[in-house]
Enzyme design. Structure first.
Site, PDB file in Angstrom:
ATOM      1  N   ASP A  12       0.814  -1.214   0.000  1.00  0.00           N
ATOM      2  CA  ASP A  12       0.000   0.000   0.000  1.00  0.00           C
ATOM      3  C   ASP A  12       0.847   1.264   0.000  1.00  0.00           C
ATOM      4  OD1 ASP A  12      -2.455  -1.238  -0.184  1.00  0.00           O
ATOM      5  OD2 ASP A  12      -2.717  -1.394   1.988  1.00  0.00           O
ATOM      6  N   ARG A  92       2.038   3.367  16.022  1.00  0.00           N
ATOM      7  CA  ARG A  92       1.572   4.411  15.101  1.00  0.00           C
ATOM      8  C   ARG A  92       1.848   5.839  15.572  1.00  0.00           C
ATOM      9  NH1 ARG A  92       2.001   1.446  10.830  1.00  0.00           N
ATOM     10  NH2 ARG A  92       0.240   0.094  10.339  1.00  0.00           N
ATOM     11  N   ASP A 121      -5.782   2.417  11.609  1.00  0.00           N
ATOM     12  CA  ASP A 121      -4.532   3.158  11.484  1.00  0.00           C
ATOM     13  C   ASP A 121      -4.740   4.583  10.978  1.00  0.00           C
ATOM     14  OD1 ASP A 121      -2.951   1.136  12.551  1.00  0.00           O
ATOM     15  OD2 ASP A 121      -2.880   0.074  10.649  1.00  0.00           O
ATOM     16  N   SER A 172      -2.383  -8.803   5.004  1.00  0.00           N
ATOM     17  CA  SER A 172      -1.827  -7.517   5.393  1.00  0.00           C
ATOM     18  C   SER A 172      -1.136  -7.736   6.731  1.00  0.00           C
ATOM     19  CB  SER A 172      -2.947  -6.486   5.522  1.00  0.00           C
ATOM     20  OG  SER A 172      -2.439  -5.331   6.144  1.00  0.00           O
TER      21      SER A 172
HETATM   22  N1  ARG Z   1      -6.221  -4.525  14.333  1.00  0.00           N
HETATM   23  C1  ARG Z   1      -4.922  -4.154  14.763  1.00  0.00           C
HETATM   24  C2  ARG Z   1      -4.929  -2.747  15.261  1.00  0.00           C
HETATM   25  O1  ARG Z   1      -5.833  -2.050  14.978  1.00  0.00           O
HETATM   26  C3  ARG Z   1      -3.867  -4.409  13.727  1.00  0.00           C
HETATM   27  C4  ARG Z   1      -3.818  -3.458  12.579  1.00  0.00           C
HETATM   28  C5  ARG Z   1      -2.783  -3.913  11.617  1.00  0.00           C
HETATM   29  N2  ARG Z   1      -2.533  -2.957  10.591  1.00  0.00           N
HETATM   30  C6  ARG Z   1      -2.128  -3.279   9.372  1.00  0.00           C
HETATM   31  N3  ARG Z   1      -1.924  -2.302   8.550  1.00  0.00           N
HETATM   32  N4  ARG Z   1      -1.947  -4.516   8.996  1.00  0.00           N
HETATM   33  O2  ARG Z   1      -4.049  -2.329  15.953  1.00  0.00           O
END
Ligand code: ARG
Length: 390
Positions: A12, A92, A121, A172
């Protein structure tokens, strides 16, 4: 317009470089924040970014900062959102802050991220972007152009962007020191069992049980089996130790910020080991009332961090409370790792609120207990007497 992009090197964010250049007419600067990547991954990300024609690329080493300021705060908070130890959620805000710092240095006008419009995210990046750089423009190409994963793949193929994911395993994956998350593809169906191949950190490689001693100072782990390690080294070693016993595998349904339920798979061996040990030590040194009140603070802290509100003043106030309780959380915990389980064996602390003499069955009772017993249920006794007219 110059845009600074949070760049992982994945599908991405690689697609984002091209989109920013072609659809938004941007000069792109990429930032890869190292919160637990390998040398090879960092090199690959840089090479890929440069081959896609970025005007500048930064690799920011934030491993120790992430470990000490984020993961260890999570240990002190026994952080868990519905059973998820917050790996992606923790990283993040730090990644976003580093991106803002580069943008300021570069005199850029825009901040960019590659998050989609369904996940968490986007909230986390943008909450930090908006709080730290309220005047900068935010660009989220994948969300704004409504690209599905399949469309991203097709776009990448068409534009000669190296594609890391195989179409039959379109997961992902997000990784940092504190954990690994695997989502997407067939995993989105909660009726389908996750295949073994999605796991990389947690596999039983040692059939024999293994003991490990974790030592804490003021709520923070400082050594493993007597060896002092830096925060990042300690987490890496804990991941290796516990992961070899299959500890820290999580399959769950998670309520995302948006309210969507999501099927999630995580590998968090260090988090599982260190938080289990930390709880065991707190049980020994904190009072009953500290423990029960702190549990509600932990839930509030974890939810704030899950929601990306790291810069919310309440988070800092809760951390101040947590730090106050942690002043006495020093000592050691011995645990056993075996076949996916991490169980406590023994613990000790100079600050233990524990008295062998007071609790032991081998010591004579204190006769003053008689009086206490009489008043312990006094009000309930009165209530029943009134009802029965006794
Ligand atoms: N669901 C988890 C969270 O919100 C993992 C997110 C993973 N993100 C990704 N871009 N694969 O923290």
């Amino acid at each position: 317009m110059k845009a600074v992009l949070a760049y992982s090197g994945g599908l991405d964010t690689s697609v984002c470089i091209r989109l920013l250049q072609e659809r938004y007419g941007c000069e792109v600067v990429t930032v890869t924040v190292d919160v637990g990547l390998s040398e090879a991954e960092l090199r690959e990300a840089e090479e890929k970014a440069r081959s896609l024609g970025v005007v500048e690329h930064y690799t920011v080493d934030a491993k120790e900062e992430f470990a000490a300021e984020y993961c260890f705060r999570a240990v002190k908070a026994n952080a868990s959102y519905q059973g998820y130890p917050l790996s992606t959620a923790l990283a993040r805000p730090l990644i976003a802050r580093k991106v803002v710092e580069v943008a300021e240095r570069e005199g850029a006008e825009a901040l960019a991220h590659g998050a989609t419009g369904k996940g968490n995210d986007q909230f986390r990046f943008e909450a930090v972007f908006r709080t730290l750089a309220p005047r900068m423009r935010i660009i989220a190409p994948i969300r704004e152009l409504n690209l599905t994963r399949r469309e991203s793949l097709a776009y990448a193929r068409k534009h000669g962007i190296p594609v890391p994911v195989e179409p039959e395993k379109p997961y992902s994956i997000d990784e940092n020191l504190w954990g690994r998350s695997i989502e997407g593809g067939e995993l989105e169906d909660p009726e389908v069992e996750p295949p073994e191949e999605i796991y990389e950190w947690t596999r039983v490689r040692r059939e024999e049980p293994e003991e490990v001693v974790v030592e804490f100072e003021c709520g923070v782990p400082v050594s493993l089996n007597g060896t002092k390690l830096s925060p990042a080294e300690l987490i890496q070693e804990a991941n290796r130790l516990a992961g070899e016993h299959g500890v820290g595998r999580i399959e769950m349904i998670e309520d995302r910020i948006l309210g969507l339920k999501a099927r999630e798979n995580y590998e968090c061996p260090a988090a599982e080991l260190l938080i289990t040990a930390h709880r065991a030590l707190e049980a020994l040194v904190l009072t009953r009332r500290e423990l029960s009140f702190k549990a509600s603070v932990e839930a509030a802290w974890s939810e704030l961090v899950y929601f990306g509100l790291w810069n919310e003043p309440l988070r800092m106030a809760l951390d101040a409370f947590i730090d106050e309780t942690q002043k006495r959380v020093s000592g050691w915990v011995k645990l056993r790792l075996h076949m996916g389980r991490c169980s406590t064996l023994a613990r000790g602390s100079e600050n233990a609120l524990y008295s062998v003499d007071a609790v032991s069955f081998d010591e004579a009772e204190d006769e003053r207990i008689e009086g206490m017993l009489r008043y312990h249920s006094f009000q309930a006794e009165m209530y029943h007497r009134r009802r029965t007219g006794g």
